[in-house]
Write an enzyme that holds these catalytic residues in place. Sequence first.
Site, PDB file in Angstrom:
ATOM      1  N   GLY A 158       0.838  -1.205   0.000  1.00  0.00           N
ATOM      2  CA  GLY A 158       0.000   0.000   0.000  1.00  0.00           C
ATOM      3  C   GLY A 158       0.866   1.245   0.000  1.00  0.00           C
ATOM      4  O   GLY A 158       1.960   1.250  -0.570  1.00  0.00           O
ATOM      5  N   GLU A 159       0.378   2.301   0.617  1.00  0.00           N
ATOM      6  CA  GLU A 159       1.055   3.609   0.735  1.00  0.00           C
ATOM      7  C   GLU A 159       1.168   4.342  -0.596  1.00  0.00           C
ATOM      8  O   GLU A 159       1.572   5.494  -0.632  1.00  0.00           O
ATOM      9  CB  GLU A 159       2.496   3.478   1.290  1.00  0.00           C
ATOM     10  CG  GLU A 159       2.636   2.813   2.622  1.00  0.00           C
ATOM     11  CD  GLU A 159       4.105   2.711   3.080  1.00  0.00           C
ATOM     12  OE1 GLU A 159       4.999   3.214   2.375  1.00  0.00           O
ATOM     13  OE2 GLU A 159       4.324   2.128   4.143  1.00  0.00           O
TER      14      GLU A 159
END
Length: 614
Positions: free
Chosen positions: A580-581
């Site tokens: 993610g991120e």
Amino acid sequence: MPDEHRAPEAPHASETPHASDTLHTSDAANASITPHTPGESRYPDEQREAVYRVIAERRDVRQGFRPDPVPADLLRRVLAAAHQAPSVGFSQPWDFIVITDRARREQIAALARRHRDEFAAGLPGARARAFDRLKIESILDTPVNIVVTCDRTRGGRHTLGRHVQPRTADFSSVLAVANLWLAARAEGLGVGWVSFFDERELAAALRLPEHVEVIAYLCLGYVTGFAPEPELATAGWARRRPVSWAVHAEEFGRRGLPGEEPVDPLADVIAAIAPPDAAAMTAAAERQDRMTKPRGSLGVLEEVSVRLAGLAGACPAPLPEPACVAVFAADHGVHAQGVTPWPQEVTAQMVANFLAGGAVVNAFAAQAGAEVTVVDVGVAAPLEPVPGLLPRKIAPGTADFTQGPAMTREQAMAALTVGLEIARDLVAAGNRCLVTGDMGIANTTASAALICAFTGADPAEATGRGTGVDAATYARKVDVVCRGLALHRPDPADPVGVLAAFGGFEHAALAGFILGAAALRVPVILDGVISGAAALAAAALAPDVTAACFAGHRSVEPGHAIALSRLGLSPLVDLGLRLGEGTGALLALPLVQSAARALRDVATFDSAGVTEKQ
Ligand SMILES: Cc1cc2nc3c(=O)[nH]c(=O)nc-3n(C[C@H](O)[C@H](O)[C@H](O)COP(=O)(O)O)c2cc1C
């Protein structure tokens, strides 16, 4: 509110010894004004036009200064105009230092140059290149520099209005700058405002008394011409926001111009989303076939370039740079169901890590030359304000969707609006490619529920192991998604309702962000399963949104592939990521940019004189 705007109160005799005189004077002043009907005090048309004209044509000037001296009488007129500015409690806190001495200007120019270099060193790739082309000061190119200062103590402690708002002294000096700038424009004199200074350093170089602050450093001179638009807009650094985005009716957030219907930002954005431009796509496909390479040899990148052209409505499409990744962070009530081994505090801790530049998203963004913006759209813990963090908290985390809706419809709408406004602001700030990012412990569970709700997928197939959960936690996660779906019986035709039922605030904000990018016809590179779930919500609201979407990668979360297939998007990279991120999307950013650059820069057989295959 400054005191002079408050309803008059009985003056306290001991504090205002001349209060009765003051009242008497103001009564006398009012008595001398002949009452006018509305509109009667208006200037004649030509003069009004001149006022609006000077406002519209005032420019910050940095290029094209002429060496001709500026006559003293003209300078006096411009300074007198500055001196007529309004000021808090009529305190007139400004002073003007007129500098013409070359040696003094050289010393000050050196200060500005150092800060310019420091600023440039902190910029991500494409921004740094764009900044390099900009001129940000003309200290030595102009014959006159004027420093506008502020004395925040002038007038003593009873200055009306300033006692509650000390900053009003500074605001007053800024108004003097505005008057000077407008009068100078009317006189045909260019003015450039330089703020690349450390205030204390500049004050010391100018040998200002301790109590005097610098407000503005202005460079004045005759110019070869005035640009019709701000130079930063022409250079593509930033765009003007429409006035309707800036005006709110009664309450912040209810945008709309007086006399017009209030703006419904979501409806406006949805209405602005259109299918790709077929002619530009055809032109791009034809150009790919004429480029000096075997037909089709750029594989998927050819399709990317064609889609970029369709989105931009131009062949070749503009390069998708600068790029900015927006990491939307929020917490989830469903965390209480034990769907992850990570404690909820990690969301806030990772936000701090993003802001300190220590996360993988920062490393990948630095490598790709992208900027990182972090948005607190619903982190449970309070976050300290720091540069790079946009505080847009809807609530400190959602509710547990196994017990009731995760958020109210109003909260879902508010989060959608946050996302689309951030997309607009980032594009107005000059970004030409947006990248989605997310942070929220437990958000793969919410994503799985959203994907099931929008696609009808089986929770056992759409739910993944997120950060890496054991078998018991995984089983619980699937059960949580099943229970949520049974409780809410989501209707995919009501995307806001689905978001409210299961979503994190980051999902709703990401959906708005993706819609906002599509409405501005700016490409948005999607990260993993959280963005995929958000994109399903966006596509349910506006099916053509997918024209702006590029799937950065395929996450190992099984729900992501389901979402991408429903969206009709093929991932650009497949590296087994599950972080993610925005990390996967950032890896795809150079691919999207390279596809655009190839379409723009590669020669064609005819232009390069290369013989085609028989
Ligand atoms: C407070 C303030 C500080 C500014 N500082 C700088 C500066 O350091 N360098 C620069 O090139 N322009 C500076 N500007 C000019 C702005 O970039 C410019 O006003 C803006 O791009 C809008 O363009 P316009 O003034 O032509 O409408 C400053 C403007 C303001 C109001």
